[in-house]
Design a protein around this motif. Structure first.
Motif, PDB file in Angstrom:
ATOM      1  N   ALA A  16      52.097  28.277  16.900  1.00  0.00           N
ATOM      2  CA  ALA A  16      50.493  29.428  17.634  1.00  0.00           C
ATOM      3  C   ALA A  16      50.440  28.408  17.829  1.00  0.00           C
ATOM      4  N   GLY A  17      50.701  27.961  19.906  1.00  0.00           N
ATOM      5  CA  GLY A  17      50.643  26.917  20.640  1.00  0.00           C
ATOM      6  C   GLY A  17      51.059  25.834  20.439  1.00  0.00           C
ATOM      7  N   LYS A  18      50.324  24.776  20.440  1.00  0.00           N
ATOM      8  CA  LYS A  18      50.388  23.566  20.403  1.00  0.00           C
ATOM      9  C   LYS A  18      50.652  23.365  18.328  1.00  0.00           C
ATOM     10  N   GLN A  19      50.309  24.316  17.613  1.00  0.00           N
ATOM     11  CA  GLN A  19      49.993  23.744  16.260  1.00  0.00           C
ATOM     12  C   GLN A  19      50.701  24.463  14.920  1.00  0.00           C
ATOM     13  N   VAL A  20      51.277  23.746  14.070  1.00  0.00           N
ATOM     14  CA  VAL A  20      52.532  25.110  13.437  1.00  0.00           C
ATOM     15  C   VAL A  20      51.784  25.337  11.792  1.00  0.00           C
ATOM     16  N   LEU A  21      51.099  26.390  12.191  1.00  0.00           N
ATOM     17  CA  LEU A  21      50.464  27.526  11.093  1.00  0.00           C
ATOM     18  C   LEU A  21      50.989  27.535   9.277  1.00  0.00           C
ATOM     19  N   LEU A  22      51.078  26.843   8.202  1.00  0.00           N
ATOM     20  CA  LEU A  22      52.109  27.188   7.430  1.00  0.00           C
ATOM     21  C   LEU A  22      51.550  28.012   6.742  1.00  0.00           C
ATOM     22  N   ALA A  23      52.806  28.887   6.353  1.00  0.00           N
ATOM     23  CA  ALA A  23      52.410  30.471   5.805  1.00  0.00           C
ATOM     24  C   ALA A  23      53.616  30.228   4.628  1.00  0.00           C
ATOM     25  N   ILE A  24      54.129  29.785   3.903  1.00  0.00           N
ATOM     26  CA  ILE A  24      54.477  29.173   2.423  1.00  0.00           C
ATOM     27  C   ILE A  24      54.351  27.365   2.466  1.00  0.00           C
ATOM     28  N   ASP A  25      53.682  26.729   1.402  1.00  0.00           N
ATOM     29  CA  ASP A  25      53.642  25.636   1.325  1.00  0.00           C
ATOM     30  C   ASP A  25      54.276  25.314   0.433  1.00  0.00           C
ATOM     31  N   GLY A  26      54.815  24.443  -0.050  1.00  0.00           N
ATOM     32  CA  GLY A  26      56.032  24.605  -1.245  1.00  0.00           C
ATOM     33  C   GLY A  26      56.100  25.373  -2.580  1.00  0.00           C
ATOM     34  N   ALA A  27      56.664  26.321  -1.632  1.00  0.00           N
ATOM     35  CA  ALA A  27      57.293  27.147  -2.948  1.00  0.00           C
ATOM     36  C   ALA A  27      58.962  26.588  -3.256  1.00  0.00           C
ATOM     37  N   SER A  28      58.815  27.650  -4.677  1.00  0.00           N
ATOM     38  CA  SER A  28      59.638  27.120  -5.761  1.00  0.00           C
ATOM     39  C   SER A  28      60.807  28.393  -6.199  1.00  0.00           C
ATOM     40  N   LEU A  29      61.384  28.529  -6.475  1.00  0.00           N
ATOM     41  CA  LEU A  29      61.844  29.928  -7.041  1.00  0.00           C
ATOM     42  C   LEU A  29      63.634  30.057  -7.519  1.00  0.00           C
TER      43      LEU A  29
END
Length: 566
Positions: A16-29
């Motif tokens: 998002a512009g210069k930022q990277v927004l985390l949608a998944i943060d360390g998920a394991s399955l």
């Protein structure tokens, strides 16, 4: 046993512009061959993002920023484009959530399924045509040969979803990612589809990653349950163990609000019923006082909508390309909607529920019969009178992806009816939009965003806010909560009931979810093949159903027989 799919410490971000927004943060399955794993969580929790990362279908600004996705022991995050394309369809099948935006409106449904068969080398020519019909039959579509020649717009929402399921299973993949695969289906067809997926799992070793907000469905169908919350998997384990003994507070809230697991009347419904009884009693007292002096005032009516012998006949393609046949979608339907109450219309896909709603809204002309709104025939209204009717009856449609203009900001979408009806100043309209967003649990920051930036559940909340903008007398909800996760669904149902108690609103509630019907409705119409087969109070329909078809619908509620707690 070696895992079929192993997701380890997955991180997915969106630029998002210069930022990277985390949608998944360390998920394991982990998913094993033949296993069904349900991933449950509210809209925006990361469920679909995880699925799209697995099959490399993230949007252009999305990327896997960390972790690994191993399919049959190979990290596919490092695979080239050719290898990923080879995996899709043949090894990993996908049933996406929204049927309308995933089917080409210019191609017949059969052609699109045939295309999937040819692309994956399953069949060609006449053999592919035969296989298309078999797949549509497996997916629960009657008269499959004729349906294959139809276009997506000629299908109901549930029929379109079944076509997508047929496409997802066309190549008999090793893993089927099903993203809300039955959200648009009535419970009986839902059961048929899920039984079919279970059969494939058992016979062919097909594993299923089932993304759903329906905890009843998860409890009934999944071996293993993973609960996602804000990009994290907060709880994971055997499905029934988690649902009976949730450890995380978020899981506890999901279980408590799941309508199919603990179907009961909302407390706000009882409050609304009490308010209405008081209003009716007061109105009767006033009517009796004036009856002697004015016959007209003394008459009155408790029914705001009256449907009389509604019938709708469509012309459809016959067995031959040049033939046409009449299809009776709605057959002599009569009902009354009392002021301040909710009448639910339930039935299978294609039973005529939505067609009735469109005729009530005067969006579809009946072949015969009529609809009376407050004693006036809606078909006789033109110009300003028709516009006034539009203000008094507001719809909330089934598909949140199609009901919002993608070129309008969220503010413009909600403000449009206020501007169209010349209500308030610009400043007053801005305040009204902010208030409506608050009522449907959306932050005011979404006003500047566009529908494509919102999840399906968020879009439906915007649609509901827009319907409430004009303070209508009647709201017609066509599967209005089917796309919402259980927590937001509970908020919306409570909101609708609170508004009903406060403003005396009346609701016509079209739904396939009988668990929701029990929560919100006063009266129920059960439709089958265009006819009303049972009409009674919600208590009578659930406690003492008279028709075998009604009993069949009740028996098919997913998770309805599961008892939670001690």
């Amino acid at each position: 046993m070696t895992p079929l799919l192993e997701v380890r410490d997955l991180h997915v971000g969106f630029r998002a512009g210069k930022q990277v927004l985390l949608a998944i943060d360390g998920a394991s399955l982990t998913i094993y061959p033949g296993q069904t794993v349900a991933v449950v969580g509210e809209s925006g929790s990361g469920k679909s993002t995880m699925a799209h990362a697995i099959i490399d279908l993230l949007p252009g600004n999305g990327q896997v920023t960390g972790g690994a996705i191993e399919f049959e022991g190979r990290d596919i995050t490092k695979a080239d484009r050719k290898a990923i394309l080879a995996l899709r369809g043949s090894s990993i099948g996908l049933v996406p959530q929204d049927p309308m935006s995933n089917l080409n409106p210019l191609w017949t449904v059969g052609f699109q399924i045939k295309e999937a068969l040819v692309a994956n080398g399953v069949a060609d020519g006449k053999e592919a045509d035969r296989r298309v019909v078999e797949l549509l039959e497996e997916a629960g579509l009657p008269d499959a040969e004729s349906r294959a020649r139809q276009y997506p717009h000629e299908f109901s929402g549930g029929m379109r979803q079944r076509a997508l399921i047929a496409m997802g299973l066309a190549a008999r993949p090793k893993l089927l990612i099903a993203d809300e695969p039955t959200s648009a289906l009535d419970v009986t067809v839902q059961k048929q589809i899920l039984d079919h997926i279970d059969q494939l799992t058992e016979e062919l070793g097909v594993a299923v990653m089932l993304i759903t907000h329906d905890l009843g469905l998860a409890a009934e169908r999944a071996d293993h349950l993973a609960v996602m919350y804000r990009g994290h998997i907060v709880e994971s384990g055997p499905a029934l163990d988690i649902l009976k003994n949730p450890e995380h507070p978020y899981t506890e809230r999901l279980v408590a609000k799941a309508p199919s697991l603990a179907s009961q009347r909302l407390s706000s419904v009882q409050h609304r019923e009490e308010v209405r009884e008081q209003a009716v009693q007061a109105a009767e007292e006033i009517a009796s006082e004036v009856a002697e002096s004015s016959d007209e005032l003394g008459k009155g009516t408790d029914d705001i909508i009256v449907s009389e012998n509604l019938t709708k006949v469509f012309t459809m393609p016959g067995a031959r390309p040049w033939q046409k046949v009449d299809f009776v979608a709605v057959d002599d339907v009569s009902f009354r909607l009392r002021r301040g109450t909710t009448t639910a219309i339930v039935g299978e896909s294609g039973s005529g529920k939505s067609t009735v709603a469109r005729m009530v809204l005067d969006l579809l002309e009946p072949t015969s019969g009529k609809v009376m709104f407050d004693g006036i025939d809606v078909r006789g209204l033109k110009g300003k009178e028709q516009l006034r009717l539009r203000r008094q009856m507001q719809p909330v449609f089934q598909n949140p992806y199609a009901s919002l203009d993608p070129l309008y900001s969220i503010y413009q979408s909600i403000e449009e009816p206020l501007r169209t009806h010349d209500i308030g100043s610009k400043k007053e309209r801005q305040a009204r939009v902010r208030d409506l967003l608050d009522k449907v649990s959306l932050p005011t920051t979404v006003m500047t965003r566009y529908p494509g930036e919102l999840s399906g559940g968020q879009r439906q909340r915007v649609a509901i806010a827009r319907a409430l903008a004009l303070d209508p007398e009647v709201v017609i909800c066509d599967e209005a909560v089917s796309a919402l996760d259980v927590l937001v669904q509970a908020q919306i149902l409570t909101l609708l009931n609170d508004l009903q108690a406060e403003l005396g609103l009346s609701y016509l509630f079209i739904t396939h979810d009988l668990a929701v019907v029990r929560q919100i409705a006063d009266n129920v119409l059960v439709m089958q093949n265009g006819k009303v087969v049972e009409a009674a109070s919600v208590t009578q329909v659930f406690d003492d159903p008279q028709e075998d078809y009604t009993k069949k619908l009740l028996d098919a509620i997913p998770g309805g027989s599961i008892k939670l707690g001690a």
